[in-house]
Design a protein around this motif. Structure first.
Motif, mmCIF file in Angstrom:
data_model
loop_
_atom_site.group_PDB
_atom_site.id
_atom_site.type_symbol
_atom_site.label_atom_id
_atom_site.label_comp_id
_atom_site.label_asym_id
_atom_site.label_seq_id
_atom_site.Cartn_x
_atom_site.Cartn_y
_atom_site.Cartn_z
ATOM 1 N N ARG A 239 0.813 -1.212 0.000
ATOM 2 C CA ARG A 239 0.000 0.000 0.000
ATOM 3 C C ARG A 239 0.855 1.274 0.000
ATOM 4 N NH1 ARG A 239 -5.255 1.203 1.115
ATOM 5 N NH2 ARG A 239 -5.645 -1.020 1.467
ATOM 6 N N ASP A 240 1.947 1.262 0.776
ATOM 7 C CA ASP A 240 2.754 2.479 0.849
ATOM 8 C C ASP A 240 3.412 2.792 -0.492
ATOM 9 O OD1 ASP A 240 4.362 0.146 1.277
ATOM 10 O OD2 ASP A 240 5.993 1.408 1.988
ATOM 11 N N ILE A 241 3.694 1.769 -1.286
ATOM 12 C CA ILE A 241 4.272 2.006 -2.610
ATOM 13 C C ILE A 241 3.186 2.438 -3.587
ATOM 14 C CG2 ILE A 241 5.583 1.027 -4.519
ATOM 15 C CD1 ILE A 241 6.714 -1.041 -2.578
ATOM 16 N N MET A 242 2.074 1.726 -3.587
ATOM 17 C CA MET A 242 1.003 1.997 -4.543
ATOM 18 C C MET A 242 0.362 3.360 -4.348
ATOM 19 S SD MET A 242 0.898 -0.432 -6.729
ATOM 20 C CE MET A 242 -0.655 -0.036 -7.535
ATOM 21 N N GLU A 243 0.428 3.895 -3.141
ATOM 22 C CA GLU A 243 -0.151 5.220 -2.903
ATOM 23 C C GLU A 243 0.676 6.346 -3.514
ATOM 24 O OE1 GLU A 243 -0.871 5.246 1.322
ATOM 25 O OE2 GLU A 243 -2.947 4.541 1.050
#
Length: 468
Positions: A323-327
Motif C-alpha cells: 500500500r505504501d508504494i502503490m499510494e
C-alpha cells in the motif's frame, strides 16, 4: 519467402538455425521449402491467401511478430474459431491447442459461462471511461489472491503494467537503475528492450531500432539463475538500483524455472540494498497457483505485474503491491499513469468469472496432472526415438528444448536444436496439434484439456519423432 511461393507447409532438413530469441520482441527468418508429404496431410490454401493479403495491409502481415511463424519457417495459419481445448483454422483444420492465446485460456476457450456473462455486460455498454462497480469486484479478488498485492491498478496489457511498475519503482526509491534478466520479456517499452549478450552487461544497449540509448542506459542485465552476476551488479552500482524485475518462471525463453535458492537470494539482496523486488507474473499469475508464482514458491515481492488470466482472454493488465508504494500512483500520489479503457467492464467481467472458476477445488491438481503427463510423454517419445530433449512443467505451464540440458538460462536454451524443433513443429501441426511457433516460448494447458487430448498429443509426438 514470397507468399506466392508457399504452396505447402513442410520444411527441408537443411533448415538453418539461429541463436536469436524469437519471442514477441524478436523474430528469426529461416530458409524453408515444401515437403509434399506434409502438404498432403494439411491444406492451408485459405490461410496462404489471407496471409498474402495481410502482408499488404500490416507490417509482416501480423500485429505481433511471433505470429508470423518466422522462427519455424513457412507462414502462419489463420484461425477462424476456438472452443474448449480446440481451435479451427479458416481451411477447416482442427487442432488441439497448447498456446491458449498465450496463457489466458486457463478454463478453455470461449467458455459458455464467461460468454453468457459478457453478453449480459454488453447490454449495459462496452466502455464507460468512468468507474464501474466491476473494477471493485475484480480488484478485491486479485488482492485476496496475490500475497504481495494490497492495492492494484488495472491497465490494458502486460506491457502497460511493466511500464507502470518501473516508473513506480523509480518514483518510490528515488533511484533509476534496473536489473533485468537475459531472456525475460517485460513488454516492448523502451527500457526493457535490451540485448543481454552472453555475459553480464553493465550498460544497456538497445535491442530495437528506434530505441534511444538513453532509454536503456540505466537497464542492467544478468543471466537468469546467476546469483553471482546479480551480486556483482549491486556491488558496482551501490545505492543506484531501484528494482530487480524478473519472470519468476521464465516463459519467453522457453519454460525455465528458478534454481532452488535463486528467488530467496533476490529477495534478500534487494532488501539489503533498499531496492524493490518486482515479479512479472503476466504469465505465471493465477497459472502456477491461485496466488501465482509468489504463492507457489513462498517468496513475496514488493510489486507484481499481472495480465492474461485476469482478463479471461480480453485485453487487460495490472500492477500492484504494498500500500505504501502503490499510494505513490496518481491521483493518490504524484506518479502519473492513466488509461481510457483501463478497468473496462468487459475485461473485468471476463476476469471475474475466470477467477471464480479456477478458485474451485482441484483446479491446480488437475492442471499439474495432465501437464505432467503431457511433458513426460513428449520427452519419453523423443528420447526413445534418439533425440536430445529435456523439459518440465509447473501446474499448467510447460516447455521442452531439443538439447540434453539442463536449461537454467537463455544461454543454455540457445543450445537447443531450433531446426529440429521447426521440423517437429510442422509435423505436430499436420497431426492436429498446435504448439507455440517457437522453441523459445512456454506452452499452456487448460481445464478443458482431457486425458484423451493428452494421449492423442503424445501419440502424435511419437509418430513425428520417428519421422524427423
Amino acid at each position: 519467402m514470397a507468399a506466392s511461393a508457399i504452396t505447402g507447409v513442410g520444411i527441408n532438413l537443411g533448415l538453418s538455425s539461429s541463436t536469436m530469441r524469437p519471442s514477441r520482441a524478436h523474430s528469426v527468418t529461416m530458409a524453408v521449402s515444401v515437403d509434399e508429404k506434409t502438404k498432403k496431410n494439411l491444406t492451408l490454401r485459405k490461410s496462404e491467401e489471407a496471409f498474402a493479403a495481410a502482408k499488404e495491409l500490416m507490417p509482416g502481415g501480423v500485429n505481433s511478430p511471433v505470429r508470423a511463424f518466422k522462427s519455424v519457417g513457412g507462414q502462419p495459419i489463420v484461425i477462424d474459431s476456438v472452443k474448449g481445448s480446440r481451435m479451427w483454422d479458416i481451411d477447416g483444420n482442427e487442432y488441439i491447442d497448447y498456446v491458449g492465446s498465450w496463457g489466458p485460456a486457463i478454463i478453455g476457450h470461449a467458455d459458455d459461462e464467461v460468454l453468457a456473462a459478457l453478453a449480459e455486460t454488453m447490454k449495459k455498454g462496452t466502455s464507460f471511461g468512468a468507474p464501474c462497480l466491476l473494477e471493485n469486484i475484480l480488484a478485491q479478488m486479485v488482492i485476496s489472491a496475490v500475497p504481495s498485492i494490497e492495492m492494484v491498478r488495472f491497465v490494458n496489457s502486460g506491457t502497460e503494467a511493466c511500464m507502470g511498475v518501473l516508473r513506480l519503482a523509480r518514483a518510490f526509491t528515488g533511484k533509476e537503475k534496473l536489473i533485468k534478466f537475459e531472456g525475460c520479456y517485460h513488454g516492448h517499452a523502451d527500457p526493457f528492450l535490451v540485448k543481454a549478450g552472453s555475459g553480464v552487461a553493465t550498460l544497456g544497449l538497445p535491442d530495437s531500432p528506434g530505441v534511444p540509448r538513453a532509454a536503456t542506459f540505466e537497464t542492467l542485465t544478468a543471466p537468469f539463475n546467476d546469483s553471482a552476476a546479480v551480486e556483482s551488479l549491486f556491488e558496482s552500482n551501490k545505492g543506484e538500483i531501484a528494482a530487480v524485475i524478473l519472470e519468476p518462471v521464465v516463459g519467453n525463453s522457453g519454460f525455465i524455472p528458478p534454481k532452488p535458492d535463486f528467488l530467496n537470494f533476490l529477495r534478500r539482496i534487494t532488501k539489503e540494498n533498499n531496492s524493490l523486488l518486482v515479479f512479472d507474473e503476466v504469465m505465471t499469475g493465477f497459472r502456477l497457483s491461485y496466488g501465482g508464482a509468489q504463492e507457489y514458491f513462498g517468496i513475496i515481492p514488493d510489486l507484481t505485474t499481472l495480465g492474461k488470466i485476469i482478463g479471461g482472454g480480453l485485453p487487460v493488465g495490472a500492477y500492484g503491491g504494498r500500500r505504501d508504494i502503490m499510494e505513490m500512483v496518481a491521483p493518490a500520489g504524484p506518479m502519473y499513469q492513466a488509461g481510457t479503457l483501463s478497468g473496462n467492464p468487459l475485461a473485468m467481467t471476463a476476469g471475474i468469472h475466470t477467477l471464480k472458476r479456477i478458485k474451485e477445488p482441484g483446479t491446480y491438481e488437475y492442471l499439474d496432472k495432465i501437464t505432467g503427463q503431457l511433458v513426460q510423454g513428449i520427452i519419453d517419445a523423443g528420447k526413445k526415438a534418439g533425440h536430445a530433449i529435456c523439459g518440465g512443467h509447473i501446474s499448467g505451464m510447460f516447455g521442452f528444448f531439443f538439447t540434453e540440458g539442463p536449461v537454467h538460462n537463455f544461454g543454455d536454451a540457445k543450445k537447443s536444436d531450433t531446426a529440429k524443433f521447426a521440423r517437429f513443429y510442422w509435423g505436430m501441426l499436420a497431426e492436429g496439434v498446435y504448439l507455440a511457433p517457437s522453441q523459445f516460448e512456454a506452452g499452456f494447458t487448460s481445464l478443458a484439456h482431457t486425458s484423451d487430448d493428452i494421449e492423442k498429443t503424445i501419440a502424435a509426438a511419437e509418430k513425428v519423432f520417428r519421422e524427423i
